[in-house]
Design an enzyme around this catalytic site. Structure first.
Site, PDB file in Angstrom:
ATOM      1  N   LYS A 147      49.750  41.544  47.060  1.00 34.69           N
ATOM      2  CA  LYS A 147      48.462  41.998  47.728  1.00 34.69           C
ATOM      3  C   LYS A 147      48.311  41.623  49.174  1.00 34.69           C
ATOM      4  CE  LYS A 147      43.467  41.524  46.547  1.00 34.69           C
ATOM      5  NZ  LYS A 147      42.423  40.833  45.557  1.00 34.69           N
ATOM      6  N   SER A 174      39.183  44.278  44.305  1.00 39.20           N
ATOM      7  CA  SER A 174      39.767  44.035  45.538  1.00 39.20           C
ATOM      8  C   SER A 174      41.135  44.183  45.421  1.00 39.20           C
ATOM      9  CB  SER A 174      39.397  43.125  46.052  1.00 39.20           C
ATOM     10  OG  SER A 174      40.099  41.826  45.516  1.00 39.20           O
ATOM     11  N   SER A 219      38.803  41.027  40.261  1.00 39.51           N
ATOM     12  CA  SER A 219      39.611  41.890  40.853  1.00 39.51           C
ATOM     13  C   SER A 219      41.007  42.115  40.595  1.00 39.51           C
ATOM     14  CB  SER A 219      39.585  41.196  42.399  1.00 39.51           C
ATOM     15  OG  SER A 219      38.472  41.502  42.905  1.00 39.51           O
TER      16      SER A 219
END
Length: 519
Positions: free
Chosen positions: A106, A195, A219
């Site tokens: 990420k 997210s 998330s």
């Protein structure tokens, strides 16, 4: 959600595109870490060929065709890393089960290399970390190839009250590969969710072997549900957060997002562990098994008491309820005992401002601490400077505003209520009481449970507030094709048991189907 007719048109477009852009490398769709390791060991594949194969798929499906836009950045050194790992293998050195396996991180996870670490913000494009995040170092040591960074909701969705999942000013909008289309206003027809949207979409579309997401509240679990993935949201303290652009020290975690439970288990083993720079991880000492894969048991649900909080069923609509009911039938057929187990504090927790109070207060403190440790010379050292930069570059940086950033800087809630230091401490105590002590702990004790079960990602809020682990696994598809999962949630450091339950369910159901738009 798109109508069925619209979906068939989109999927038809995906198939037509694949015919004009077939990835020329090895067949990587839906492959597993174990299968890749077998091919590497036999010499049928090299890490270079695997990496190149995923790069070809990214070029074919992420940047062209359905344009999933899940990959924020490619590591320019990925092929060189693969070559070095292939050389090690030829010399007889294999670091472990992840040797030579590509992974996406990420975009809020720091790497001290030629990639950026921005949390998706154009304000942080020159903010260079002084070293890898702890988990990035662990992954390099395990022999993974850091393939690139995945797009995310900017600042892990703690920037704006109105930002759609998967949007960042640096990367643009990520699409859900099961429904790769935008509404006229630029918002996805179906959200990639959470997210960690890029990590989820990329893994679902087979643009990477495995990926890492982060979660403060939902998330990892939400994008795993919407992208038909296995996601592990670990206990706070199992995995270090050092070098990850933060929201909240009391809730932030990083964890695996994969297509199978076995892949998630091996990845969790690589990143779990004590980090002196993240003191909360001291609680993990003695809690980590030698290999989480030893809990991959086909009979792992026999006699297991699983509590189902009935109040969460109210969130299910008629298009999702049949798939969840089928999941319950599979669990029972595998020997699980399903018990109605209401959480007495559910209403109070949802009504309380304690969680958003804690996050808003901690974000300023924790982000400023992170920015204070980047390499000298950056133009952004504080949250205040991020906000000022965004105002100056508002045409690029503020498509959806920055209300959360401003409120955190001012230590206030959205309605203007100020957050004092004592108010923060009170809110922290209240959220732990409602979510943990009088919530999950009390429910598990009252009904003598091994774990709790939630439809889709709906238990993410209470689990995150408690700091407790969850494992989500694909459970089928709603009417119209939307993927859904089921979530197993347990007490601190119960990851081995949750992996066991998830694996037994996964193998009995085999529910996951890949998105047709990225064949």
């Amino acid at each position: 959600m798109a109508a069925a007719g619209g979906l068939s048109i989109l999927l038809g477009t995906g198939r037509a595109f694949a015919a004009t852009c077939p990835p020329a490398g090895p067949p990587l769709a839906e492959t597993t870490v174990a299968a890749l390791q077998k091919a590497l060991a036999s010499g049928a594949l090299t890490s270079r060929r695997i990496v190149q194969g995923y790069l070809d798929r990214i070029a074919c499906y992420d940047k062209q065709g359905p344009k999933i836009n899940a990959v924020l950045e490619i590591n320019p050194d990925a092929l060189a890393i693969a070559d070095a790992l292939d050389a090690e293998r030829r010399a007889g050195k294999v670091r472990g089960p992840l040797h030579g396996i590509p992974i996406l991180l990420k975009g809020n996870i720091a790497t001290d290399d030629r990639m950026l670490t921005t949390a998706g913000s154009v304000a942080l494009v020159d903010s260079l970390p002084q070293k890898d995040a702890f988990i990035a170092t662990r992954l390099r040591e395990a022999g993974t190839v850091l393939l690139g960074k995945a797009n995310l909701t900017e600042f892990a969705n703690f920037m704006s009250y109105y930002m759609p999942s998967g949007y960042s000013s640096q990367g643009g909008q990520t699409l859900n590969p099961y429904f790769p289309a935008l509404e006229d206003n630029g918002v996805p027809t179906v959200t990639p969710c959470g997210s960690s949207a890029g990590s989820g979409a990329a893994t679902a579309a087979n643009l990477t072997a495995i990926s890492i997401g982060t979660e403060t509240s939902g998330s990892i679990l939400c994008p795993s549900s919407f992208n038909s993935l296995v996601g592990i949201k670990p206990t706070v303290g199992l995995v270090s957060r050092t070098g990850i652009i933060p929201i909240s020290a009391s809730q932030d975690v990083a964890g695996p997002m994969t297509r199978t439970v076995a892949d998630a288990a091996v990845l969790l083993g690589a990143i779990a562990g004590y980090d002196p720079a993240d003191p909360v991880t001291a609680s993990s000492v003695g809690q980590i098994p030698a290999d989480y894969r030893t809990f991959l048991k086909l009979d792992g649900l026999v006699g297991v008491r699983i509590g189902l909080p009935p109040e969460y069923l109210d969130f299910l609509g008629p298009e999702t309820r049949p798939a969840f009911d089928q999941a319950l039938a599979v669990l029972r057929a595998q020997g699980a005992v399903i018990v109605d187990a209401p959480i007495a504090t559910t209403d109070a927790l949802f009504a309380s401002p304690s969680v958003i109070t804690v996050l808003t207060y901690e974000f300023k403190r924790d982000l400023n601490a992170y920015l204070a440790k980047v390499k000298p010379g950056t133009t952004i050292d504080t949250l205040s400077e991020v906000i000022d930069f965004n105002f100056r570059k508002r045409e690029v940086a503020l498509k959806y505003g920055q209300g959360l950033l401003v409120d955190s800087q001012q230590r206030r809630l959205q309605d203007g209520t100020p957050i004092t230091a004592q108010g923060y401490r009170d809110a922290l105590a209240e959220k732990r009481l409602l979510a943990k002590t009088e919530g999950i702990d009390a429910t598990i004790a009252k009904y003598d449970l091994d774990a709790l079960l939630f439809p889709t990602y709906y238990g993410s809020f209470v689990g995150a507030a408690a700091g407790y682990p969850s494992v989500i696994v694909p459970a089928g598809y709603a009417t119209g094709g939307l993927p859904i999962g089921i979530t197993f949630l347990g007490k601190a450091f119960s990851e081995p048991q949750l992996i066991q339950y998830a694996y037994a369910y996964e193998q009995a159901s085999l529910a996951r189907r890949p998105p047709e738009a990225t064949p």
